[in-house]
Design a protein around this motif. Structure first.
Motif, short mmCIF file in Angstrom:
data_model
loop_
_atom_site.label_atom_id
_atom_site.label_comp_id
_atom_site.label_asym_id
_atom_site.label_seq_id
_atom_site.Cartn_x
_atom_site.Cartn_y
_atom_site.Cartn_z
N PRO A 30 0.84 -1.20 0.00
CA PRO A 30 0.00 0.00 0.00
C PRO A 30 0.87 1.25 0.00
CG PRO A 30 0.00 -1.00 2.17
CD PRO A 30 0.82 -1.89 1.27
N ILE A 31 0.72 2.07 -1.01
CA ILE A 31 1.57 3.26 -1.11
C ILE A 31 0.78 4.55 -1.28
CG2 ILE A 31 3.57 2.01 -2.00
CD1 ILE A 31 2.74 2.98 -4.78
N GLU A 73 -1.16 7.47 -9.70
CA GLU A 73 -1.54 6.31 -10.50
C GLU A 73 -0.75 6.33 -11.81
OE1 GLU A 73 -3.76 3.12 -12.14
OE2 GLU A 73 -4.24 3.96 -10.18
N GLY A 74 -0.15 5.22 -12.17
CA GLY A 74 0.62 5.12 -13.40
C GLY A 74 2.05 5.60 -13.29
N GLY A 97 -3.19 2.25 -8.81
CA GLY A 97 -4.06 2.70 -7.72
C GLY A 97 -3.24 3.10 -6.52
N ASP A 98 -3.63 2.57 -5.37
CA ASP A 98 -2.91 2.87 -4.13
C ASP A 98 -1.93 1.77 -3.76
OD1 ASP A 98 -4.21 5.26 -3.79
OD2 ASP A 98 -5.77 4.45 -2.50
#
Length: 72
Positions: A28-29, A36-37, A54-55
């Motif tokens: 999880p970041i 994103e990306g 995403g996250d």
């Protein structure tokens, strides 16, 4: 095991698989503020790029493998 360190706009993400078997890591970041990306590059090898989804950051690590990731 995974952790991140920041200094201003620079950052380092370290992830390690200490097990004797391959592992899939989902780190999880979202709290780190990475977009994103966003592409991350390996600081230990020149041919490895990872992309933020995403996250989370999805990593496949071999037995006793570690990665150091920074901005591409």
């Amino acid at each position: 095991m995974a952790y991140a360190r920041f200094l201003g706009k620079d950052f380092l993400i370290v992830a390690a698989n200490r097990a004797g078997l391959p592992r899939q890591l989902r780190i999880p970041i979202g709290i780190l503020g990475l977009a994103e990306g966003q592409t991350l590059r390996s600081l230990l090898s020149m041919d490895s790029l990872k992309i933020v989804q995403g996250d989370y950051l999805q990593l496949s690590l071999g037995p006793r493998e570690a990665v150091w990731l920074g901005p591409a």
